[in-house]
Design an enzyme around this catalytic site. Structure first.
Site, mmCIF file in Angstrom:
data_model
loop_
_atom_site.group_PDB
_atom_site.id
_atom_site.type_symbol
_atom_site.label_atom_id
_atom_site.label_comp_id
_atom_site.label_asym_id
_atom_site.label_seq_id
_atom_site.Cartn_x
_atom_site.Cartn_y
_atom_site.Cartn_z
ATOM 1 N N GLU A 288 6.195 7.055 -54.829
ATOM 2 C CA GLU A 288 5.740 7.275 -53.613
ATOM 3 C C GLU A 288 4.457 6.213 -53.274
ATOM 4 O OE1 GLU A 288 6.362 11.178 -51.500
ATOM 5 O OE2 GLU A 288 4.431 11.134 -52.185
ATOM 6 N N HIS A 309 23.193 9.457 -74.856
ATOM 7 C CA HIS A 309 24.700 9.828 -74.966
ATOM 8 C C HIS A 309 25.205 9.703 -73.476
ATOM 9 C CE1 HIS A 309 24.827 10.912 -79.424
ATOM 10 N NE2 HIS A 309 23.487 11.139 -79.255
ATOM 11 N N LYS A 423 12.430 13.288 -41.855
ATOM 12 C CA LYS A 423 11.950 14.710 -40.958
ATOM 13 C C LYS A 423 11.877 14.474 -39.479
ATOM 14 C CE LYS A 423 7.998 15.231 -44.369
ATOM 15 N NZ LYS A 423 6.759 15.440 -44.370
HETATM 16 O O1 PA5 Z 1 2.464 12.972 -52.111
HETATM 17 C C1 PA5 Z 1 2.773 13.655 -51.041
HETATM 18 O O2 PA5 Z 1 1.969 13.600 -49.837
HETATM 19 C C2 PA5 Z 1 3.991 14.320 -50.543
HETATM 20 O O3 PA5 Z 1 4.986 14.363 -51.662
HETATM 21 C C3 PA5 Z 1 3.581 15.987 -50.430
HETATM 22 O O4 PA5 Z 1 3.082 16.393 -51.709
HETATM 23 C C4 PA5 Z 1 4.794 16.791 -50.001
HETATM 24 O O5 PA5 Z 1 5.444 16.090 -48.882
HETATM 25 C C5 PA5 Z 1 4.392 17.909 -49.478
HETATM 26 O O6 PA5 Z 1 3.247 18.055 -48.554
HETATM 27 P P1 PA5 Z 1 2.632 19.519 -48.255
HETATM 28 O O7 PA5 Z 1 1.808 19.605 -49.353
HETATM 29 O O8 PA5 Z 1 1.850 18.967 -46.887
HETATM 30 O O9 PA5 Z 1 3.455 20.395 -47.973
#
Ligand code: PA5
Length: 446
Positions: A288, A309, A423
């Site tokens: 990310e 394996h 989303k």
């Molecule tokens: O790194 C990030 O920001 C995302 O992976 C969030 O952690 C994830 O989408 C969860 O978001 P939230 O904590 O707002 O529910």
């Protein structure tokens, strides 16, 4: 006391030591941008000094809440997705007995939900909880994530039915933004105990906030030792450490040099199944942070020797675009000696008297040699032991390495604009109020 260590020797047939050291100035600049808040994503640097800024009072408060949940609940469900659960699961799994779910224990069983929208999963979870004294730690920074909010709605309804609204309040803790989002509003209205995810700490960097610390304390682990380990790495990976002695700096430089040389995929390897979720956490952290602007090393992971394996063939002989980073544990926490057998029908008497870990270590070394021979550079990270202190070191090492590496790559390592695309489509397809135009547009494409 020893620290975790980094060894890049087995990358040096593929890239040169000089080429790694050539990153020194860029790494110093990247580290200064992090330190001074002058780079991209500067509003999300709260993780940088998080370990050294956590107070005794913060820890004591988290431990008190954990003790209260532990006294009331036999099961605690952590509802969260991405950065809001992966760190806690990674650390709890790494420190837990592999069979703890099947054993009687003083600590509640920690389960995870809110990280998928599977009807079967939620049916099975809520059915299991019907006969259990359970509690919920609901974690969402935005407070609006569909997976987590939907799960919380189901669990809250069930908990209130099972124990009444008043007791349910004692068993629900919310971790969210200080002021914004539906979860904050709901928590204020219901009077839940809450913790704040600081504005300047992104989800994937939040494991050393209550997001990770509360579930880890509920599971019975020593969060002070975890923080102490992270504090040590904050110092070791700091600007005062020379490049060659700074593991985060060398890791960031090495992986960027490998990437430039055509190694587009990094495979994180472990030799202990309980580290599986450390890799899942790492995949989110690096994927990310770096996967942007059509750039970024693809973070993959395998559990060895299990996956030798299944994926071993590809790694040994497939397209030569990969390198491996191995998390090696020097000394296991337990000892199992291989027995001798009079008949020796399995032919294993040559191992009699040896420890299982000696066999695992030779598998690790044999694999390293085979993969390097097969064209796969190998980075090794060694943990002296698998405990809270060294896991704390590992977490901070990877976070700092990620911040530096993202800047070397030239991206903003602290945003995640790409996560929004699915989303928007999902909301349009579900006809969420406010998405009328998107609904119309997406329906025209079906
Ligand atoms: O790194 C990030 O920001 C995302 O992976 C969030 O952690 C994830 O989408 C969860 O978001 P939230 O904590 O707002 O529910």
């Amino acid at each position: 006391m020893e620290n975790i260590s980094l060894n890049i020797q087995k990358t040096l047939g593929f890239i040169s030591e000089a080429s790694v050291h050539a990153y020194e100035n860029d790494v110093i600049n990247a580290s200064k941008m992090l330190q001074n808040g002058t780079g991209k994503g500067r509003d999300f640097l709260g993780w940088l000094h998080l370990p050294s800024s956590i107070t005794k009072e913060d820890i004591a408060d988290i431990e008190k809440t954990a003790a209260d949940l532990r006294s009331r609940c036999e099961v605690v469900v952590v509802a969260g997705i991405g950065g809001s659960y992966l760190g806690a699961k990674a650390i709890i799994d790494a420190l837990s007995n592999s069979f703890s779910l099947l054993q009687k224990s003083e600590s509640p069983v920690v389960l995870y939900a809110g990280n998928n929208i599977s009807e079967d999963y939620l049916y099975e979870l809520t059915s299991f909880l019907k006969t259990k004294q359970f509690g919920i730690i609901n974690i969402s920074k935005s407070g609006t994530t569909t997976e987590t909010a939907l799960t919380f709605r189901l669990l809250k309804t069930q908990l209130e039915k099972q124990v009444g609204k008043e007791e349910a309040k004692n068993r629900i803790v919310a971790i969210t933004d200080a002021a914004k989002g539906a979860l904050r509003k709901l928590s204020t209205q219901e009077g839940y105990k809450t913790y704040v995810i600081p504005d300047n700490v992104g989800g994937r960097f939040s494991v050393l906030t209550p997001v990770g610390l509360l579930p880890i304390a509920v599971a019975g682990f020593d969060i002070k030792a975890l923080i102490n380990g992270a504090v040590k790495m904050e110092e070791v990976c700091g600007l005062d450490t020379p490049f060659a002695e700074n593991p985060a700096a060398v890791y960031a430089a090495t992986r960027n040099e490998l990437y430039k040389s055509g190694k587009k995929i990094e495979i994180l390897v472990n030799y202990h199944p309980k580290l599986h979720y450390v890799s899942e956490w790492w995949k989110q952290l690096y994927g990310e942070s770096e996967g942007k602007e059509n750039k970024g090393i693809f973070p993959a992971a395998v559990d060895f020797t299990t996956d030798l394996h299944s994926m071993g063939q590809w790694i040994q002989d497939g397209e030569r675009t990969i390198f491996e980073t191995v998390i090696s544990v020097k000394e296991p926490n337990t000892k199992v000696e291989i027995p001798s057998d009079e008949e020796n029908l399995d032919g294993l008497n040559f191992l009699a008297g040896k420890r299982v870990d000696q066999v695992n270590k030779m598998a690790e070394l044999g694999t390293q040699i085979a993969h390097v021979d097969g064209g796969v550079p190998n980075i090794k990270i060694e943990l002296p032991l698998l405990n809270e202190y060294y896991i704390g070191q590992l977490i901070y090492f990877f976070e700092k390495g990620c911040g530096i590496s993202g800047y070397l790559l030239g991206v903003n390592p602290f945003d995640q604009p790409g996560v929004e695309a699915y989303k928007k489509n999902m909301f349009a397809l579900l006809e969420k109020p406010g998405f009328e135009a998107e609904t119309k547009a997406i329906k025209a494409r079906l």
